[in-house]
Write an enzyme that holds these catalytic residues in place. Structure first.
Site, PDB file in Angstrom:
ATOM      1  N   TYR A  15      52.067 -19.455  38.899  1.00 27.92           N
ATOM      2  CA  TYR A  15      52.865 -18.327  38.060  1.00 27.92           C
ATOM      3  C   TYR A  15      53.283 -19.154  36.610  1.00 27.92           C
ATOM      4  O   TYR A  15      53.963 -20.432  36.350  1.00 27.92           O
ATOM      5  CB  TYR A  15      54.094 -18.279  38.605  1.00 27.92           C
ATOM      6  N   GLU A  58      62.632 -11.075  38.952  1.00 25.75           N
ATOM      7  CA  GLU A  58      62.531 -10.549  38.022  1.00 25.75           C
ATOM      8  C   GLU A  58      62.229  -9.061  37.607  1.00 25.75           C
ATOM      9  O   GLU A  58      61.298  -8.889  37.604  1.00 25.75           O
ATOM     10  CB  GLU A  58      61.093 -11.322  37.468  1.00 25.75           C
TER      11      GLU A  58
END
Length: 212
Positions: free
Chosen positions: A48, A127
């Site tokens: 990530y 998110e």
């Protein structure tokens, strides 16, 4: 869903070589290429790329406790911006939040984190106002790491960030030793001038011993 069960993950995921433990792999990282240590398999771990508040380890660990630092990296042909969606404002951060926009010739520095596959879902939930995408980031050795990152859905306007939010980003940049000139750039970003302290900032700071 019963305890201990995890949904099948989507997106780029990675696993360590079977013969290496996490600790041994991280120690040998300087001697081996990232591509050798982290091959793109559909199980195990995923990479990530963070560029906003999740630069700060304590912020990321609030929802994603398996996250471990891998390296810093540069995303080319993008720029960092702050904004909001037409039907959404950041109730947690009280201001514009970070996203990236395609911008040839520009770049964004960030951190590549290694997370257990099961935390892809928690990261996606964190998110939830962003779209997950796959990007190629470049590390200082010149090697390319394919990572998951997030871009804001349908941003309608550029909005400056709350001072607390910007402070978390800067702390994360310092914590992970992003290039000095990039930290200077982050410190030059204008905030919205709010004097209110947000609850999420206090929560993150309670986990952090960092002082800039």
């Amino acid at each position: 869903m019963e305890s201990g069960e995890h949904p099948e993950a989507e997106g780029p995921v990675f696993e360590l070589q079977v013969s290496e433990s996490d600790e041994a792999s991280e120690k040998s990282m300087q001697q081996k290429s990232y591509e050798e240590d982290f091959r793109p398999f559909r199980k195990g771990f995923f990479l990530y790329f963070s560029y906003g508040s999740n630069l700060l380890r304590e912020r990321l660990l609030l929802k994603n406790p398996s996250a471990t630092f891998l390296t810093i990296a540069k995303l080319e042909d993008y720029k960092l911006v702050f904004g909001q969606q037409r039907a959404w404002k950041s109730s947690a951060w009280k201001g514009g939040v970070a996203t990236i926009e395609h911008s040839p010739g520009d770049h964004v520095w960030g951190v590549v984190w290694k997370l257990n596959r099961r935390h892809l879902q928690t990261l996606d939930l964190q998110e939830s106002n962003y779209d997950g995408i796959e990007v190629n980031t470049k590390v200082n050795t010149g090697e390319i790491l394919t990572c998951r990152t997030y871009v804001m859905q349908d941003m309608c306007s550029h909005v400056p960030p709350h001072p607390n939010y910007l402070d978390v980003i800067i702390r994360g940049a310092v914590q992970n030793q992003l290039p000095p000139e990039y930290i200077t750039f982050l410190k030059s970003i204008e905030d919205n001038g709010s004097k209110e302290t947000t609850e999420i900032y206090l929560e993150v700071m309670n986990l952090s011993l960092i002082h800039i």
